[in-house]
Design an enzyme around this catalytic site. Structure first.
Site, PDB file in Angstrom:
ATOM      1  CD  GLU A 215      -8.768   4.729  -1.602  1.00 51.37           C
ATOM      2  OE1 GLU A 215      -9.710   4.648  -0.808  1.00 51.37           O
ATOM      3  OE2 GLU A 215      -7.853   5.567  -1.471  1.00 51.37           O
TER       4      GLU A 215
ATOM      5  CG  ASP B 130      -4.402   6.111   0.613  1.00 46.71           C
ATOM      6  OD1 ASP B 130      -5.246   5.305   0.980  1.00 46.71           O
ATOM      7  OD2 ASP B 130      -4.311   7.273   1.061  1.00 46.71           O
TER       8      ASP B 130
ATOM      9  CG  HIS C 281      -8.852  -0.275   5.117  1.00 50.30           C
ATOM     10  ND1 HIS C 281      -8.713  -0.497   3.762  1.00 50.30           N
ATOM     11  CD2 HIS C 281      -8.370   0.960   5.336  1.00 50.30           C
ATOM     12  CE1 HIS C 281      -8.171   0.559   3.207  1.00 50.30           C
ATOM     13  NE2 HIS C 281      -7.946   1.468   4.125  1.00 50.30           N
ATOM     14  CG  ASP C 282     -11.220   3.024   3.817  1.00 50.00           C
ATOM     15  OD1 ASP C 282     -10.691   3.083   4.933  1.00 50.00           O
ATOM     16  OD2 ASP C 282     -10.629   3.335   2.767  1.00 50.00           O
TER      17      ASP C 282
ATOM     18  CG  ASP D  88      -2.200   0.646   1.080  1.00 51.80           C
ATOM     19  OD1 ASP D  88      -2.256   1.643   0.358  1.00 51.80           O
ATOM     20  OD2 ASP D  88      -3.182   0.163   1.666  1.00 51.80           O
TER      21      ASP D  88
END
Ligand code: NOJ
Length: 561
Positions: free
Chosen positions: A258, A203, A331-332, A98
């Site tokens: 993302e 990200d 995770h969001d 990430d």
């Protein structure tokens, strides 16, 4: 040499803090992850995406990075990471790191230097501007809002200068206009590529480029003040091409971006193969089909048509141009079986397996979030103090500041909180669900772990994990499920999702009932002679081409032309 391994990959996302805590200090760690690699591989996974493992003060739990080339102590040391990489590769599991490069932690040495003196060369690594003096008042340089509520600017000490942070105050946005910043980024990417990692997840990548000079956003109703100046900015494509050319293109590296509400035009440009920017991006629109306008805390009645549009439009748009991704959880987001109008009381197995079937058989790379493969649910939080995510706290505070009753505010937060996905993984019914040996975890456990855990799932006749194995096997072994074009059926149905995939004489037909009651579905003629490849019930009832679907039943048919 560049291959296209990602096209038939299956990715499993690990949120390291909550996966497995081998040294019993309350935080998941690398040793814990290594101990579970066989479990992950046996699911049918071919790559793991690790949410950030780097040194971080954890204001945003790893997404505020203080050193891009160091592993955070609570996870282990760099030698442990090297071992993890090696253990993954031994099992033919690729490793996706990430990369949060839109911002750094305010504890990153660059930022510390930057704010230490107005003459620091690191000043220009960040977006620092003078505030606006209005009488005695010092206002931020613009009216932009952080995506996490409040102004996107924070004052530097008692100076007139502010730095930009589109997320937490502790996450300072990098100035991508500065070529030195971009050189640092390339250096970081090459550092990890040289180690042998196989890919990156970038990200909020489509926020790197901003519109300059910085100006107020005067739109009356923007979805986020300033967003039109910082999403899909003018140099986005150039920055991605540069990163690709200087780092990724030298390795067999896969990338997924993302994206933050990309325009559909930009979304397509980012992943077009000939553009050499990214291999894929995430599309989350379908995950907003039970909230109001993408505002995750505001619940609305689930709209299946909207879900289908969000899930399938990117598949149609990207087909023949680039590659797609298929996501239900991360995770969001909340747990998928606890949303979308689903009732898990009696049908958790059926709902989890139906969702997996209709999502993963589509066009793109299946992404599985840890725990999804055993149907982990949302957590029953009792109060805001049980939640750790800064966003939950910020939004709760904001709501209360408008005099919303606390209970009501909490009920909103409880609906959309990211915390649901961040409670520790449930391995068995022992203390702390086997996440560790008893040390209080950094984030509370979901009290339902005695009922829902890996051990129990694997022992059950109705194992969600084993169903995932089957669906992923079908996905990987059928070119139609990888390369076939998606054709939707009954798009307007508010009960079922149905589509076909067709490739070189083979057709697959996928149908899933989104209701917790029976529904009839008239099969297209060509499907009627088909063979059933998978069904999440033991029996199936088809009479004269009419399928009598049970609650959350999903079926895959195969037809050879
Ligand atoms: C997206 C990440 O997935 C999320 O967890 C994080 O808070 C923001 N980007 C900011 O880095």
């Amino acid at each position: 040499m560049r291959t296209e391994w990602y096209k038939n990959a299956v990715v499993y996302q690990i949120y390291p803090l909550s996966f497995c805590d081998a040294n019993d200090d309350g935080y998941g760690d690398i040793e814990g992850i290594i101990s579970k690699l066989d479990y992950i591989r046996d699911l049918g996974v071919t790559a793991i995406w690790f949410s950030p493992l780097y040194k971080s003060p954890d204001y945003d739990y790893g997404y505020d990075i203080a050193d891009y080339k160091a592993i955070d102590e609570k996870f282990g040391a760099m030698e442990d990471f090297d071992r993890l990489l090696n253990e993954c590769h031994k099992r033919d599991l690729k490793v996706i790191m990430d990369m949060a490069l839109n911002h750094t932690s305010i504890e990153h040495p660059w930022f510390r230097e930057a704010v230490s003196s107005p003459d620091s060369p690191y000043r220009d690594y960040y977006i620092i501007r003078k505030g606006k003096r209005e009488g005695d008042e010092l206002l931020p340089p613009s009216n932009w809002e952080s995506t996490f509520t409040g102004s996107a600017w924070e004052r530097i000490g008692d100076s007139d200068d502010f730095y930009l942070h589109l997320f937490c105050i502790e996450q300072a946005d990098l100035n991508w206009e500065n070529p030195k910043v971009r050189e640092e980024v390339v250096d970081i990417l090459n550092f990890w590529l040289k180690k042998g990692v196989d890919g990156f997840r970038f990200d909020v990548f489509n926020m790197y480029s901003k519109v300059y000079p910085i100006q107020d956003d005067d739109d009356i109703k923007p979805f986020q003040k300033g967003a039109k100046y910082y999403v899909d900015g003018p140099r986005m494509h150039e920055f991605l091409k540069e990163m690709n050319e200087k780092a990724m293109s030298h390795y067999d590296c896969y990338t997924v971006g993302e994206s933050y509400h990309p325009s559909s035009r930009d979304a397509k440009e980012y992943i077009k193969e000939e553009n050499r920017e990214l291999d894929s991006i995430f599309n989350f629109d379908h995950l907003n089909s039970d909230n109001i306008g993408g505002k995750k805390f505001f619940k609305k009645k689930f709209d299946l048509k909207e879900f289908k549009r969000g899930l399938f439009d990117p598949q149609h748009d990207s087909f023949g141009e680039g590659w797609n991704t298929l996501v239900l959880e991360n995770h969001d987001n909340q747990r998928s079986v606890s949303r979308f109008g689903i009732s898990t009381l009696f049908h958790r197995y059926e709902a989890a397996t139906m969702l997996a079937t209709i999502t993963y058989m589509g066009f793109g790379i299946p992404y599985i979030y840890m725990g999804q493969e055993i149907g982990m649910t949302n957590c029953h939080f009792h109060n805001i103090d049980e939640m750790k995510d800064p966003v939950s706290h910020m939004v709760y505070k904001l709501m209360c500041s408008y005099h919303m009753p606390k209970r009501l505010a909490f009920s909103f937060i409880r609906f959309g909180a990211r915390d649901h996905a961040r409670v520790p993984m449930q391995w068995d019914d022992s203390v702390n669900a086997g996440f560790n040996k008893g040390h209080e975890p950094w984030q509370c456990m979901n009290p339902n772990y005695k009922k829902i855990n890996v051990k129990k799932d694997l022992e059950s006749d109705k194992s969600i994990y084993r169903y995932f194995q089957k669906v992923l096997k079908i996905k990987k072994e059928n070119d139609a499920a990888i390369y076939g074009e998606v054709k939707e059926y009954d798009k307007d149905s508010t009960r079922v999702v149905a589509y076909s995939r067709e490739y070189e004489g083979k057709r697959l037909f996928i149908v899933g009932n989104f209701l917790n009651r029976k529904t009839l579905y008239i099969l297209p003629r060509w499907v009627r002679e088909g063979k059933i490849l998978l069904d999440n019930y033991e029996d199936i009832s088809i009479k004269e081409g009419v399928l009598d679907l049970k609650p959350y039943q999903a079926v895959i048919f195969e037809v050879n032309k």
